[in-house]
Scaffold this active site. Structure first.
Site, mmCIF file in Angstrom:
data_model
loop_
_atom_site.group_PDB
_atom_site.id
_atom_site.type_symbol
_atom_site.label_atom_id
_atom_site.label_comp_id
_atom_site.label_asym_id
_atom_site.label_seq_id
_atom_site.Cartn_x
_atom_site.Cartn_y
_atom_site.Cartn_z
ATOM 1 N N ARG A 98 -1.195 8.614 31.238
ATOM 2 C CA ARG A 98 -2.014 8.436 32.448
ATOM 3 C C ARG A 98 -3.453 8.093 32.073
ATOM 4 N NH1 ARG A 98 1.115 13.210 33.429
ATOM 5 N NH2 ARG A 98 2.713 12.911 34.998
ATOM 6 N N ASP A 159 3.144 18.911 40.050
ATOM 7 C CA ASP A 159 3.510 19.647 38.837
ATOM 8 C C ASP A 159 3.920 21.071 39.199
ATOM 9 O OD1 ASP A 159 2.410 17.470 37.036
ATOM 10 O OD2 ASP A 159 0.633 18.031 38.157
ATOM 11 N N HIS A 187 -3.639 16.928 34.931
ATOM 12 C CA HIS A 187 -2.366 16.328 35.370
ATOM 13 C C HIS A 187 -1.983 15.284 34.326
ATOM 14 C CE1 HIS A 187 0.803 14.586 37.733
ATOM 15 N NE2 HIS A 187 0.197 13.418 37.752
HETATM 16 N N1 LIG Z 1 -1.267 13.151 40.912
HETATM 17 C C1 LIG Z 1 0.041 12.938 40.955
HETATM 18 O O1 LIG Z 1 0.840 13.901 40.876
HETATM 19 C C2 LIG Z 1 0.624 11.558 41.109
HETATM 20 C C3 LIG Z 1 1.985 11.411 41.373
HETATM 21 C C4 LIG Z 1 2.525 10.127 41.509
HETATM 22 C C5 LIG Z 1 1.696 9.012 41.380
HETATM 23 N N2 LIG Z 1 0.392 9.177 41.122
HETATM 24 C C6 LIG Z 1 -0.528 8.019 41.028
HETATM 25 O O2 LIG Z 1 -0.789 7.533 42.352
HETATM 26 C C7 LIG Z 1 -1.240 6.175 42.252
HETATM 27 C C8 LIG Z 1 -0.507 5.307 43.274
HETATM 28 O O3 LIG Z 1 0.868 5.264 42.963
HETATM 29 P P1 LIG Z 1 1.883 4.303 43.754
HETATM 30 O O4 LIG Z 1 3.192 4.508 43.136
HETATM 31 O O5 LIG Z 1 1.700 4.445 45.230
HETATM 32 O O6 LIG Z 1 1.321 2.871 43.301
HETATM 33 P P2 LIG Z 1 1.590 1.449 43.953
HETATM 34 O O7 LIG Z 1 1.228 0.421 42.929
HETATM 35 O O8 LIG Z 1 2.900 1.391 44.642
HETATM 36 O O9 LIG Z 1 0.468 1.424 45.107
HETATM 37 C C9 LIG Z 1 -0.882 1.458 44.818
HETATM 38 C C10 LIG Z 1 -1.597 0.758 45.959
HETATM 39 O O10 LIG Z 1 -2.971 0.934 45.774
HETATM 40 C C11 LIG Z 1 -3.600 -0.253 46.204
HETATM 41 N N3 LIG Z 1 -4.963 -0.316 45.668
HETATM 42 C C12 LIG Z 1 -5.352 -0.704 44.426
HETATM 43 N N4 LIG Z 1 -6.705 -0.667 44.341
HETATM 44 C C13 LIG Z 1 -7.155 -0.216 45.533
HETATM 45 C C14 LIG Z 1 -8.439 0.032 46.051
HETATM 46 N N5 LIG Z 1 -9.546 -0.193 45.324
HETATM 47 N N6 LIG Z 1 -8.545 0.480 47.320
HETATM 48 C C15 LIG Z 1 -7.458 0.689 48.066
HETATM 49 N N7 LIG Z 1 -6.191 0.448 47.640
HETATM 50 C C16 LIG Z 1 -6.054 0.015 46.375
HETATM 51 C C17 LIG Z 1 -2.681 -1.354 45.718
HETATM 52 O O11 LIG Z 1 -2.880 -2.576 46.428
HETATM 53 C C18 LIG Z 1 -1.319 -0.743 46.018
HETATM 54 O O12 LIG Z 1 -0.846 -1.100 47.303
HETATM 55 C C19 LIG Z 1 -0.998 5.771 40.799
HETATM 56 O O13 LIG Z 1 -2.223 5.903 40.091
HETATM 57 C C20 LIG Z 1 -0.014 6.809 40.310
HETATM 58 O O14 LIG Z 1 -0.054 6.964 38.907
HETATM 59 C C21 LIG Z 1 -0.165 10.420 40.995
HETATM 60 O O1 LIG Z 2 3.640 10.228 35.748
HETATM 61 C C1 LIG Z 2 3.052 9.363 36.397
HETATM 62 O O2 LIG Z 2 2.435 8.423 35.878
HETATM 63 C C2 LIG Z 2 3.113 9.441 37.908
HETATM 64 C C3 LIG Z 2 2.721 10.784 38.401
HETATM 65 O O3 LIG Z 2 1.493 11.202 37.861
HETATM 66 C C4 LIG Z 2 3.792 11.834 38.177
HETATM 67 O O4 LIG Z 2 3.475 12.901 37.666
HETATM 68 O O5 LIG Z 2 4.949 11.583 38.574
#
Ligand SMILES: NC(=O)c1ccc[n+]([C@@H]2O[C@H](COP(=O)([O-])OP(=O)(O)OC[C@H]3O[C@@H](n4cnc5c(N)ncnc54)[C@H](O)[C@@H]3O)[C@@H](O)[C@H]2O)c1
Ligand SMILES: O=C(O)C[C@H](O)C(=O)O
Length: 327
Positions: A98, A159, A187
């Site tokens: 990440r 998590d 994370h």
């Molecule tokens: N913290 C957690 O537990 C956790 C869990 C899952 C995913 N994530 C993270 O969440 C994020 C999104 O995941 P996803 O699967 O929805 O991704 P995705 O690629 O399907 O969607 C991301 C969206 O964000 C948009 N985007 C990009 N830059 C932007 C900006 N400046 N302003 C507004 N929108 C913007 C993109 O156009 C896209 O539609 C990723 O960074 C992923 O790693 C975190």
């Molecule tokens: O692992 C990733 O990159 C996506 C998200 O943070 C997760 O924990 O599923």
């Protein structure tokens, strides 16, 4: 009916956004008595897809959905916002950590922090989901000096829920029988899921599972679950991530049930030796609308070294974004 609460979701056209918006609009995040005004923020190329999602939201005829507006400008999207869900960011692919996303995604959170600072409502609450979530929350917070720091949080609830599920399954009890579990730190793969204070079906978790399982199976399974999902699905977790975001904001607003706690990335006040100002995961309860770190837990050697390792990673991420001029 009370006045609608304004909820801004960034990355609204992404996969988490698609799993999240319908649950917010149906009342699962803020409760069955709270109308919601949704703001969807996207990059210009994804506005059309967000319009499609807005059409579907309308087609659900949710009684609590007051309005849906779409933006490609952060200042407008965050004007008057009460709850900001910062999801929009690039997800990692197979073989990436990440932290590999720091530079690409860090640049998103500086202007969004500035926009929140400029226009958010006085009671704004911010949850950062986009990775690396802790350090992105740190970036956003450092560009919002007029917003109390404790309003910026990072999501480690996924998590936490993963750890609860793994422990319940190992002990052969329903998830409702697991309490007082903690995710510490980042994370990331260094996170530390801690069962030393956990209860499982009325017994101490440490009486139910042994240290070999903890170190050899439980901790790596929880810490690497995101990568396992990417490997299996070919895309990072979405519905479970949206679910965790709903849980986080729900508990923040409505409080955590007595007798237990949950985990969230919050700004450290120095508790448990975590340097002040870092956004690190802690055991937390929510009362009167704010998170409080659970105090005075005894931390043994097994836990101490793992918490320290994850916190050291957060320190190095902070140094990296400092050198990129992002904080
Ligand atoms: N913290 C957690 O537990 C956790 C869990 C899952 C995913 N994530 C993270 O969440 C994020 C999104 O995941 P996803 O699967 O929805 O991704 P995705 O690629 O399907 O969607 C991301 C969206 O964000 C948009 N985007 C990009 N830059 C932007 C900006 N400046 N302003 C507004 N929108 C913007 C993109 O156009 C896209 O539609 C990723 O960074 C992923 O790693 C975190
Ligand atoms: O692992 C990733 O990159 C996506 C998200 O943070 C997760 O924990 O599923």
């Amino acid at each position: 009916m009370p006045a609608p609460v304004t909820v801004t979701v960034t990355g609204a056209a992404g996969q988490i956004g698609y799993a999240l918006l319908f649950r917010i609009a149906s009342g699962q995040m803020l409760g069955p008595d709270t109308p919601v005004a949704l703001r969807l923020l996207e990059i210009p190329q994804a506005v059309k897809a967000a319009e499609g999602t807005a059409m579907e939201l309308a087609d659900c005829a949710f009684p609590l959905l007051d309005s849906v507006n779409i933006y490609d400008d952060a200042t407008a999207a965050f004007d008057g916002v009460n709850v900001a869900l910062l999801v929009g960011a690039r997800p990692r692919g197979a073989g990436m950590e990440r932290s590999d996303l720091l530079e690409a995604n860090g640049g998103i959170f500086k202007p969004q922090g500035e926009a929140i600072n400029a226009g958010a409502a006085d009671d704004v609450r911010v949850l950062v989901v986009g990775n690396p979530a802790n350090t992105n929350a740190l970036i956003a917070k450092s560009h919002a000096p007029d917003v109390p720091a404790d309003r910026f949080t990072a999501m480690t609830r996924l998590d936490h829920n993963r750890a609860v599920s793994q422990l319940a399954s190992k002990a052969g009890v329903p998830v409702s029988q697991v309490s007082r579990l903690t995710i510490w730190g980042n994370h990331s793969a260094t996170q530390y899921p801690d069962v030393f204070h956990a209860m499982v079906g009325g017994r101490a978790a440490t009486d139910v599972v042994d240290e070999a399982w903890l170190g050899g199976e439980f901790i790596p399974t929880v810490a690497k679950r995101g990568a396992a999902i990417i490997d299996a699905r070919g895309a990072s977790s979405a519905a479970s991530a949206a679910n965790a975001a709903i849980d986080h904001v729900h508990d923040w607003v409505h409080g955590t049930p007595g007798g237990s706690w949950t985990s969230a990335g919050v700004v450290s006040d120095g508790s448990y030796g975590v340097p002040q100002g870092l956004v690190s995961s802690f055991p937390v309860v929510s009362a009167n609308g704010s998170w409080q770190i659970v105090q005075d837990l005894e931390i043994g050697e097994f836990s101490r070294s793992r918490i320290d390792a994850s916190v050291a990673e957060l320190v190095s991420e902070r140094e990296a974004v400092q050198s990129l001029g992002l904080v």
